[in-house]
Design an enzyme around this catalytic site. Structure first.
Site, mmCIF file in Angstrom:
data_model
loop_
_atom_site.group_PDB
_atom_site.id
_atom_site.type_symbol
_atom_site.label_atom_id
_atom_site.label_comp_id
_atom_site.label_asym_id
_atom_site.label_seq_id
_atom_site.Cartn_x
_atom_site.Cartn_y
_atom_site.Cartn_z
ATOM 1 N N ASN A 59 -4.625 8.385 -13.577
ATOM 2 C CA ASN A 59 -3.778 9.288 -12.793
ATOM 3 C C ASN A 59 -2.315 9.048 -13.148
ATOM 4 O O ASN A 59 -1.931 7.920 -13.437
ATOM 5 C CB ASN A 59 -3.987 8.984 -11.299
ATOM 6 C CG ASN A 59 -3.083 9.807 -10.387
ATOM 7 O OD1 ASN A 59 -2.966 11.035 -10.533
ATOM 8 N ND2 ASN A 59 -2.416 9.152 -9.445
ATOM 9 N N HIS A 78 1.390 9.145 -11.495
ATOM 10 C CA HIS A 78 2.059 9.184 -10.193
ATOM 11 C C HIS A 78 3.578 9.159 -10.419
ATOM 12 O O HIS A 78 4.062 8.348 -11.216
ATOM 13 C CB HIS A 78 1.617 7.997 -9.328
ATOM 14 C CG HIS A 78 2.236 8.042 -7.967
ATOM 15 N ND1 HIS A 78 1.784 8.905 -6.986
ATOM 16 C CD2 HIS A 78 3.298 7.380 -7.443
ATOM 17 C CE1 HIS A 78 2.543 8.756 -5.914
ATOM 18 N NE2 HIS A 78 3.463 7.848 -6.164
HETATM 19 C C1 GAR Z 1 3.688 15.601 -11.003
HETATM 20 O O1 GAR Z 1 4.973 15.128 -10.725
HETATM 21 C C2 GAR Z 1 2.665 14.514 -10.718
HETATM 22 O O2 GAR Z 1 3.089 13.228 -11.068
HETATM 23 C C3 GAR Z 1 2.530 14.632 -9.235
HETATM 24 O O3 GAR Z 1 2.560 16.010 -8.991
HETATM 25 C C4 GAR Z 1 3.291 16.691 -10.009
HETATM 26 C C5 GAR Z 1 2.410 17.755 -10.638
HETATM 27 O O4 GAR Z 1 3.106 18.550 -11.555
HETATM 28 N N1 GAR Z 1 1.323 14.008 -8.789
HETATM 29 C C6 GAR Z 1 1.212 13.384 -7.621
HETATM 30 O O5 GAR Z 1 2.092 13.324 -6.805
HETATM 31 C C7 GAR Z 1 -0.152 12.740 -7.375
HETATM 32 N N2 GAR Z 1 -0.064 11.780 -6.321
HETATM 33 P P1 GAR Z 1 2.362 19.379 -12.697
HETATM 34 O O6 GAR Z 1 1.269 20.228 -12.037
HETATM 35 O O7 GAR Z 1 3.442 20.245 -13.257
HETATM 36 O O8 GAR Z 1 1.805 18.433 -13.700
#
Ligand code: GAR
Length: 210
Positions: free
Chosen positions: A113, A115
């Site tokens: 994952n 984060h």
């Molecule tokens: C990203 O910043 C990712 O790290 C975060 O959501 C965003 C998704 O963007 N994930 C989390 O917070 C998981 N806990 P994306 O759809 O443009 O990749």
């Protein structure tokens, strides 16, 4: 390395899919060479990530909790699709649903994952997306970043694979910080970590054939 030997990757998404795009681009550039993006699963029918998958010619599936009612039925459907495609590695790239211990224990060291903070800061249940950056700014940290880690039964609690730091400037907003963390950290370390884990899977497979 022949494509046949590459580890088959499924990417789980929920939204915009910029991290999925970084993986697609990294595969094209040869940064990911031990794995092949083989499937995209979204838990949100409206995710733009699905369009990114289609444009890249990657098969995709939409599996929503609403459609399947319970967490177990939702995850069973996902497992059925993963098995159908012979998936070796699951990459959570902006997947906004917490997977159960039953699910994660089925794939030890086979789920990673990304984060958007330096774990163990600003992580765990309730810390996702923009909320992570809001919390980092509210605390007043001067350095934040991103982490790629293995996924186990503890939300954001699995072993860390890669981290990259980003400096927080004055007048930063949650939105500007999110963009910066993505650009300077997530889009770089997610493809790198994916390649690293795929290379391990491929070499383990070779070992087992000996
Ligand atoms: C990203 O910043 C990712 O790290 C975060 O959501 C965003 C998704 O963007 N994930 C989390 O917070 C998981 N806990 P994306 O759809 O443009 O990749």
């Amino acid at each position: 390395m022949g494509v046949l030997q590459a580890a088959k990757i499924a990417v789980f998404v929920s939204g915009g899919g910029t991290n999925l795009q970084a993986l697609i681009d990294a595969e094209k550039q040869g940064i990911i060479k031990s794995g092949k993006l083989s499937l995209v699963i979204s838990n949100n029918a409206n995710a733009y990530a699905i369009t990114r998958a289609e444009l890249a010619g990657i098969p995709s599936a939409i599996v929503t909790k609403k459609e399947y009612g319970t967490q177990q039925a939702f995850e069973n459907k996902i497992i059925e699709i993963l098995e159908e495609y012979g998936i070796d590695l699951i990459v959570l790239a902006g997947f906004m649903s917490i997977l159960s211990a039953e699910f994660t224990s089925k794939y030890p060291k086979r789920i990673i994952n990304v984060h958007p903070s330096l774990i163990p800061s600003f992580c765990g249940k309730g810390f996702y997306g923009l909320r992570v950056h809001e919390a980092a700014l509210a605390y007043g940290v001067k350095v934040t970043g991103a982490t790629v880690h293995y996924v186990n039964e503890i939300p954001d609690g699995g072993e860390i694979i890669l981290q990259k730091s980003v400096s927080v400037k004055r007048n930063e907003t949650p939105e500007s910080l999110q963009q910066k963390v993505m650009r300077q950290a997530e889009w770089i370390i997610l493809p790198k970590a994916t390649e690293q884990v795929c290379a391990e899977i491929v070499s383990l497979r070779k070992e087992n054939k000996k």
